[in-house]
Design a protein around this motif. Sequence first.
Motif, PDB file in Angstrom:
ATOM      1  N   LEU A 112       0.829  -1.203   0.000  1.00 52.10           N
ATOM      2  CA  LEU A 112       0.000   0.000   0.000  1.00 52.10           C
ATOM      3  C   LEU A 112       0.863   1.253   0.000  1.00 52.10           C
ATOM      4  N   GLU A 113       1.971   1.203   0.706  1.00 49.90           N
ATOM      5  CA  GLU A 113       2.887   2.346   0.751  1.00 49.90           C
ATOM      6  C   GLU A 113       3.387   2.695  -0.653  1.00 49.90           C
ATOM      7  N   LYS A 114       3.756   1.678  -1.424  1.00 50.28           N
ATOM      8  CA  LYS A 114       4.224   1.909  -2.790  1.00 50.28           C
ATOM      9  C   LYS A 114       3.114   2.487  -3.664  1.00 50.28           C
ATOM     10  N   GLY A 115       1.898   1.984  -3.476  1.00 49.39           N
ATOM     11  CA  GLY A 115       0.771   2.481  -4.255  1.00 49.39           C
ATOM     12  C   GLY A 115       0.486   3.949  -3.969  1.00 49.39           C
ATOM     13  N   LEU A 116       0.499   4.306  -2.690  1.00 48.34           N
ATOM     14  CA  LEU A 116       0.280   5.704  -2.320  1.00 48.34           C
ATOM     15  C   LEU A 116       1.392   6.595  -2.862  1.00 48.34           C
ATOM     16  N   LYS A 117       2.627   6.111  -2.798  1.00 44.87           N
ATOM     17  CA  LYS A 117       3.763   6.908  -3.285  1.00 44.87           C
ATOM     18  C   LYS A 117       3.681   7.113  -4.792  1.00 44.87           C
ATOM     19  N   GLU A 118       3.251   6.071  -5.499  1.00 42.78           N
ATOM     20  CA  GLU A 118       3.112   6.188  -6.955  1.00 42.78           C
ATOM     21  C   GLU A 118       2.155   7.317  -7.317  1.00 42.78           C
ATOM     22  N   LEU A 119       1.081   7.433  -6.556  1.00 41.54           N
ATOM     23  CA  LEU A 119       0.100   8.487  -6.833  1.00 41.54           C
ATOM     24  C   LEU A 119       0.603   9.854  -6.389  1.00 41.54           C
ATOM     25  N   THR A 120       1.134   9.943  -5.181  1.00 39.00           N
ATOM     26  CA  THR A 120       1.578  11.247  -4.673  1.00 39.00           C
ATOM     27  C   THR A 120       2.763  11.784  -5.457  1.00 39.00           C
ATOM     28  N   ASP A 121       3.583  10.897  -6.016  1.00 40.57           N
ATOM     29  CA  ASP A 121       4.691  11.344  -6.862  1.00 40.57           C
ATOM     30  C   ASP A 121       4.180  12.018  -8.136  1.00 40.57           C
ATOM     31  N   GLN A 122       2.925  11.755  -8.471  1.00 40.00           N
ATOM     32  CA  GLN A 122       2.302  12.394  -9.637  1.00 40.00           C
ATOM     33  C   GLN A 122       1.493  13.630  -9.243  1.00 40.00           C
ATOM     34  N   GLY A 123       1.626  14.018  -7.972  1.00 47.76           N
ATOM     35  CA  GLY A 123       0.931  15.212  -7.508  1.00 47.76           C
ATOM     36  C   GLY A 123      -0.459  14.969  -6.977  1.00 47.76           C
ATOM     37  N   VAL A 124      -0.861  13.713  -6.868  1.00 47.22           N
ATOM     38  CA  VAL A 124      -2.199  13.382  -6.384  1.00 47.22           C
ATOM     39  C   VAL A 124      -2.303  13.677  -4.889  1.00 47.22           C
ATOM     40  N   ASP A 125      -3.360  14.365  -4.502  1.00 47.55           N
ATOM     41  CA  ASP A 125      -3.589  14.609  -3.079  1.00 47.55           C
ATOM     42  C   ASP A 125      -5.023  14.293  -2.657  1.00 47.55           C
ATOM     43  N   GLU A 126      -5.793  13.703  -3.566  1.00 42.65           N
ATOM     44  CA  GLU A 126      -7.142  13.219  -3.242  1.00 42.65           C
ATOM     45  C   GLU A 126      -7.313  11.861  -3.908  1.00 42.65           C
ATOM     46  N   ILE A 127      -7.474  10.824  -3.089  1.00 48.84           N
ATOM     47  CA  ILE A 127      -7.448   9.450  -3.596  1.00 48.84           C
ATOM     48  C   ILE A 127      -8.797   8.760  -3.400  1.00 48.84           C
ATOM     49  N   PHE A 128      -9.224   8.091  -4.444  1.00 48.33           N
ATOM     50  CA  PHE A 128     -10.395   7.216  -4.378  1.00 48.33           C
ATOM     51  C   PHE A 128      -9.862   5.808  -4.130  1.00 48.33           C
ATOM     52  N   LEU A 129     -10.010   5.314  -2.919  1.00 50.21           N
ATOM     53  CA  LEU A 129      -9.536   3.990  -2.531  1.00 50.21           C
ATOM     54  C   LEU A 129     -10.588   2.949  -2.903  1.00 50.21           C
ATOM     55  N   MET A 130     -10.188   1.980  -3.717  1.00 51.84           N
ATOM     56  CA  MET A 130     -11.137   0.974  -4.194  1.00 51.84           C
ATOM     57  C   MET A 130     -10.687  -0.425  -3.775  1.00 51.84           C
ATOM     58  N   PRO A 131     -11.075  -0.882  -2.568  1.00 52.48           N
ATOM     59  CA  PRO A 131     -10.811  -2.281  -2.191  1.00 52.48           C
ATOM     60  C   PRO A 131     -11.595  -3.192  -3.123  1.00 52.48           C
ATOM     61  N   LEU A 132     -10.927  -4.135  -3.743  1.00 48.04           N
ATOM     62  CA  LEU A 132     -11.586  -4.993  -4.721  1.00 48.04           C
ATOM     63  C   LEU A 132     -12.273  -6.172  -4.047  1.00 48.04           C
ATOM     64  N   TYR A 133     -13.139  -5.844  -3.105  1.00 46.89           N
ATOM     65  CA  TYR A 133     -13.943  -6.826  -2.377  1.00 46.89           C
ATOM     66  C   TYR A 133     -15.397  -6.373  -2.412  1.00 46.89           C
ATOM     67  N   PRO A 134     -16.288  -7.177  -2.985  1.00 45.79           N
ATOM     68  CA  PRO A 134     -17.699  -6.780  -3.018  1.00 45.79           C
ATOM     69  C   PRO A 134     -18.322  -6.673  -1.628  1.00 45.79           C
ATOM     70  N   GLN A 135     -17.911  -7.577  -0.713  1.00 43.64           N
ATOM     71  CA  GLN A 135     -18.480  -7.611   0.636  1.00 43.64           C
ATOM     72  C   GLN A 135     -17.483  -7.070   1.666  1.00 43.64           C
ATOM     73  N   PHE A 136     -18.013  -6.449   2.724  1.00 51.78           N
ATOM     74  CA  PHE A 136     -17.166  -5.967   3.813  1.00 51.78           C
ATOM     75  C   PHE A 136     -16.758  -7.122   4.720  1.00 51.78           C
ATOM     76  N   ALA A 137     -15.507  -7.105   5.180  1.00 50.49           N
ATOM     77  CA  ALA A 137     -15.058  -8.037   6.216  1.00 50.49           C
ATOM     78  C   ALA A 137     -13.890  -7.411   6.961  1.00 50.49           C
ATOM     79  N   MET A 138     -13.748  -7.765   8.220  1.00 55.38           N
ATOM     80  CA  MET A 138     -12.607  -7.305   9.013  1.00 55.38           C
ATOM     81  C   MET A 138     -11.290  -7.619   8.329  1.00 55.38           C
TER      82      MET A 138
END
Length: 346
Positions: A103-129
Amino acid sequence: MSKGVLLVNLGSPDSTDPKDVKRYLDEFLMDPRVIDVPKWARTLLVRGIILNTRPKKSAEAYSKIWWEEGSPLIVLSERLQAKIAQRVNVPVALAMRYGSMSLEKGLKELTDQGVDEIFLMPLYPQFAMATTETITARIDELIEEQFPGVEVKTLEPFYNNPDYIEVLAKSMTESLEGLDYEHLLFSYHGVPERHIRKSDITKSHCKIDGKCCQTPSEAHKYCYRHQCVETTRLVAAKMGLKEGTYSTTFQSRLGFDPWLQPYTDRTIERLGKEGVKKMAIATPAFVSDCLETLEEIAMEGEEIFHEAGGEEFTTIPCLNDRDDFAQLLAGWIDTWVIKDLKTAIA
């Protein structure tokens, strides 16, 4: 603000080498939202017992399903990412909750492009702990520690979204076209029953008694079992399935505590012994085929069915990188770009 998207899936070892598998399992199983016991007990269980025996066996299982390009889950997730990126006008990064694609690498990839508002998309249809919650919790930690000022909005579980149900039902219908099956099993990844009770925001609704999932409650927002049962109900209705020709089960239990039932392996065996000769199985808790779908279900499940007297065993692929699924996610992203997220997927 500059917007970007972070797709997140479970993760995978870097290879089928037992050392890589052990490293991956250690990170995964030491997560307190996966094995939710005191750290001393988790450490004893995971590092004292499981990691001394399981990595070799898991490595053998991964070897059975590993592709030339690498882990199926990673490859399929990357294909999905590429298709989504072609359809939207904001950066789209991919990360995994566990493993080297962090996740750290993913966030860095976006912020290195100037992104400061992220739409986080967990690829899980159902919620679970052990899926959605552990992703959002870790993202919150990383934002506070390393990415201050970055805003994150998270895609809500989409198990009952009509457009998602449409895509899922269509994919299953296409996979079953021309097949004369007798029973369709909806198999979801299992979780301990205590996870359901811990996620109950009412602290009283979830009894896991076969009735509470059908009784309206705000607890359903975080109830994995309800969301699985509801996914089955909605897809069955969309496909026009008759009562008695399909059922919901749960796979992949670990340890001795009670997990969600009925269990997939025992149900497959029972159906075979009861005379069902042709069955099909779908795994709607996953959007990408992975070890659990390709080895545990498609290989072990088929073996159980044949040993019990069954003859034809059909495994329905996950949505993977289907064009209509990529377009669905891209549409949610486009809507988020121009509207409030809650309005976007309501």
